[in-house]
Design a protein around this motif. Structure first.
Motif, PDB file in Angstrom:
ATOM      1  N   SER A 106       0.825  -1.209   0.000  1.00  0.00           N
ATOM      2  CA  SER A 106       0.000   0.000   0.000  1.00  0.00           C
ATOM      3  C   SER A 106       0.860   1.261   0.000  1.00  0.00           C
ATOM      4  CB  SER A 106      -0.927  -0.018   1.213  1.00  0.00           C
ATOM      5  OG  SER A 106      -1.682   1.159   1.301  1.00  0.00           O
ATOM      6  N   LEU A 107       1.929   1.267   0.817  1.00  0.00           N
ATOM      7  CA  LEU A 107       2.824   2.422   0.842  1.00  0.00           C
ATOM      8  C   LEU A 107       3.520   2.606  -0.501  1.00  0.00           C
ATOM      9  CD1 LEU A 107       4.431   1.963   4.392  1.00  0.00           C
ATOM     10  CD2 LEU A 107       2.770   3.711   3.680  1.00  0.00           C
ATOM     11  N   SER A 110       1.056   4.096  -2.981  1.00  0.00           N
ATOM     12  CA  SER A 110       0.839   5.518  -2.677  1.00  0.00           C
ATOM     13  C   SER A 110       2.004   6.371  -3.170  1.00  0.00           C
ATOM     14  CB  SER A 110       0.660   5.700  -1.169  1.00  0.00           C
ATOM     15  OG  SER A 110      -0.454   4.995  -0.699  1.00  0.00           O
ATOM     16  N   ARG A 111       3.235   5.849  -2.999  1.00  0.00           N
ATOM     17  CA  ARG A 111       4.413   6.618  -3.386  1.00  0.00           C
ATOM     18  C   ARG A 111       4.595   6.682  -4.903  1.00  0.00           C
ATOM     19  NH1 ARG A 111       7.516   3.975  -0.583  1.00  0.00           N
ATOM     20  NH2 ARG A 111       8.471   2.603  -2.130  1.00  0.00           N
ATOM     21  N   GLY A 114       0.387   7.466  -6.514  1.00  0.00           N
ATOM     22  CA  GLY A 114      -0.359   8.572  -5.937  1.00  0.00           C
ATOM     23  C   GLY A 114      -1.743   8.218  -5.441  1.00  0.00           C
ATOM     24  N   PHE A 115      -2.047   6.929  -5.277  1.00  0.00           N
ATOM     25  CA  PHE A 115      -3.340   6.515  -4.741  1.00  0.00           C
ATOM     26  C   PHE A 115      -3.233   6.440  -3.222  1.00  0.00           C
ATOM     27  CE2 PHE A 115      -3.781   4.861  -9.066  1.00  0.00           C
ATOM     28  CZ  PHE A 115      -5.071   5.269  -9.383  1.00  0.00           C
ATOM     29  N   SER A 116      -4.116   7.162  -2.546  1.00  0.00           N
ATOM     30  CA  SER A 116      -4.101   7.149  -1.084  1.00  0.00           C
ATOM     31  C   SER A 116      -4.624   5.817  -0.563  1.00  0.00           C
ATOM     32  CB  SER A 116      -4.965   8.289  -0.538  1.00  0.00           C
ATOM     33  OG  SER A 116      -6.328   8.067  -0.861  1.00  0.00           O
ATOM     34  N   PRO A 117      -4.294   5.464   0.685  1.00  0.00           N
ATOM     35  CA  PRO A 117      -4.827   4.220   1.269  1.00  0.00           C
ATOM     36  C   PRO A 117      -6.345   4.157   1.233  1.00  0.00           C
ATOM     37  CG  PRO A 117      -3.030   5.051   2.613  1.00  0.00           C
ATOM     38  CD  PRO A 117      -3.291   6.096   1.571  1.00  0.00           C
ATOM     39  N   THR A 118      -7.023   5.332   1.409  1.00  0.00           N
ATOM     40  CA  THR A 118      -8.492   5.339   1.357  1.00  0.00           C
ATOM     41  C   THR A 118      -9.005   4.938  -0.013  1.00  0.00           C
ATOM     42  OG1 THR A 118      -8.515   7.119   3.001  1.00  0.00           O
ATOM     43  CG2 THR A 118     -10.552   6.750   1.751  1.00  0.00           C
ATOM     44  N   GLU A 119      -8.369   5.482  -1.058  1.00  0.00           N
ATOM     45  CA  GLU A 119      -8.767   5.135  -2.420  1.00  0.00           C
ATOM     46  C   GLU A 119      -8.477   3.657  -2.714  1.00  0.00           C
ATOM     47  OE1 GLU A 119      -8.095   9.321  -4.839  1.00  0.00           O
ATOM     48  OE2 GLU A 119      -6.351   8.054  -4.374  1.00  0.00           O
ATOM     49  N   GLN A 120      -7.386   3.155  -2.179  1.00  0.00           N
ATOM     50  CA  GLN A 120      -7.060   1.741  -2.384  1.00  0.00           C
ATOM     51  C   GLN A 120      -8.099   0.843  -1.725  1.00  0.00           C
ATOM     52  OE1 GLN A 120      -2.938   0.815  -1.366  1.00  0.00           O
ATOM     53  NE2 GLN A 120      -2.341   2.916  -1.882  1.00  0.00           N
TER      54      GLN A 120
END
Length: 365
Positions: A106-107, A110-111, A114-120
């Motif tokens: 997940s990290l 995101s890096r 650019g997908f945030s954990p919430t979007e994932q």
């Protein structure tokens, strides 16, 4: 009598293939165990003859031959079940490792993307709902599938027993369907099919054993957990040519991910599988099977996909021996010899001349 045009002949052959395919799809619940029993009966003939030489009654010799297969299958199922039990025993550790890997993934997403954990999480929930909907449709036919499996394994020993017991009647029927002048060729085809079937199926059993032992030993040396389970799963999946090895690699990685926090363990698993596959494809299997099953790889892959689509996993497993049997028949039949050439892997010389053409009209192959 006027000769039938070639286009009509080919159309009739194509319609015949379509009709055979429809019959197989409609009657696969009966036909597939019959085909599997045919190859098992070929493999058991030496065992049956061994018991007959010991003066055992014919029915008892057949029964004991099949009983050996049942005992061997039961031992394999027990071994696989015991390894699955060890995997379930480590459930809490597996859950912890999976959480660690998922957080790291997940990290990284995101890096990089650019997908945030919430979007994932939202995306995963959407895909999970689709998957559950698909799974519900699959499970709705589970009763039919379970019935099919029970019928398959129920008919298998019965078919095998009857094929061995009454093989003489079947052979007599086949000979009566042809002219006496063709009987020698038919007997030769039968002997070649029996020889190919025994060598191929016994080769698969040997392959199953040495892949399991080799992969287990290599992974155990590197300290990989559940090494025996990975070895067993990969060995059995490898029996499905071409496709099984890919699925075996994926499952091996998933089991390693679940049981280890180190990424290097995954590399060890992939490397070990690659080494075992190289030894199997280039050294061990060619020496065991030899030249008995020399088929065109492209035709083999297409045949496996078609058989899997029509009849499922059993069709994928039986695709190669069935194609090999067809090649033996085609090679010894003047009318279908061209199909035998298509199924084989004998590559022609780079330059050939067509019959009736001059040397100037050569075709490069």
């Amino acid at each position: 009598m006027k000769e039938v045009p070639v286009t009509i002949k080919r159309s009739i052959e194509l319609l015949g293939l379509v009709l055979i395919g429809c019959i197989i799809v409609i009657g696969k619940i009966i036909i597939m165990p019959l085909l599997m029993a045919f190859f098992i009966s070929i493999m058991l003939l030496p065992v049956y003859r061994f018991f007959r030489k010991r003066k055992l009654p014919e029915s008892l010799a057949v029964f004991l031959s099949i009983l050996l297969v049942v005992i061997g299958t039961a031992l394999i199922v027990w071994l696989f079940y015991s390894q699955i039990s060890f995997l379930i025993y480590d459930f809490h550790k597996i859950q912890k490792n999976l959480t660690t890997h998922l957080n790291a993934l997940s990290l990284w997403i995101s890096r990089v993307f650019g997908f945030s954990p919430t979007e994932q999480v939202k995306f995963i929930n959407e895909q999970s709902n689709k998957f559950l909907s698909y799974a519900a449709n699959v499970l709705s036919g589970a009763a039919g599938s379970a019935t099919g499996i029970l019928i398959f394994f129920g008919l298998l020993p019965i078919y095998t027993y009857l094929l061995i017991m009454y093989r003489g009647i079947f052979m007599k029927f086949i000979l009566m369907c042809f002219e006496p002048k063709d009987h020698g060729n038919i007997e030769d085809i039968t002997l070649q099919i029996e020889k190919m079937g025994k060598k191929y199926l016994l080769g698969l059993l040997i392959q199953l054993c040495y892949i399991t032992i080799l992969l287990w030993a290599i992974l155990a040396i590197f300290g990989i957990k559940h090494a025996l389970l990975i070895g067993i799963m990969f060995a059995f999946l490898n029996l499905i040519p071409y496709l099984g090895a890919l699925v075996g690699n994926i499952l091996g990685v998933l089991i390693t991910l679940a049981s280890s926090e180190s990424i290097s363990d995954i590399l060890f698993v992939l490397g070990a599988i690659a080494v075992v596959q190289f030894l199997d494809n280039n050294i061990l299997m060619p020496r065991i099977v030899g030249s008995q099953v020399r088929l065109n790889p492209l035709i083999s892959i297409i045949g496996i996909f078609i058989a899997g689509t029509m009849t499922g996993v059993s069709g994928m497993f039986l695709a190669l021996p069935i194609i090999a049997v067809l090649k033996i028949i085609f090679d010894r039949t003047e009318q279908f010899k061209k199909w035998g050439v298509l199924l084989g892997d004998e590559r022609p010389a780079k330059t050939k001349y067509l019959p009736g053409y001059s040397a100037k009209n050569k075709i490069s192959l």
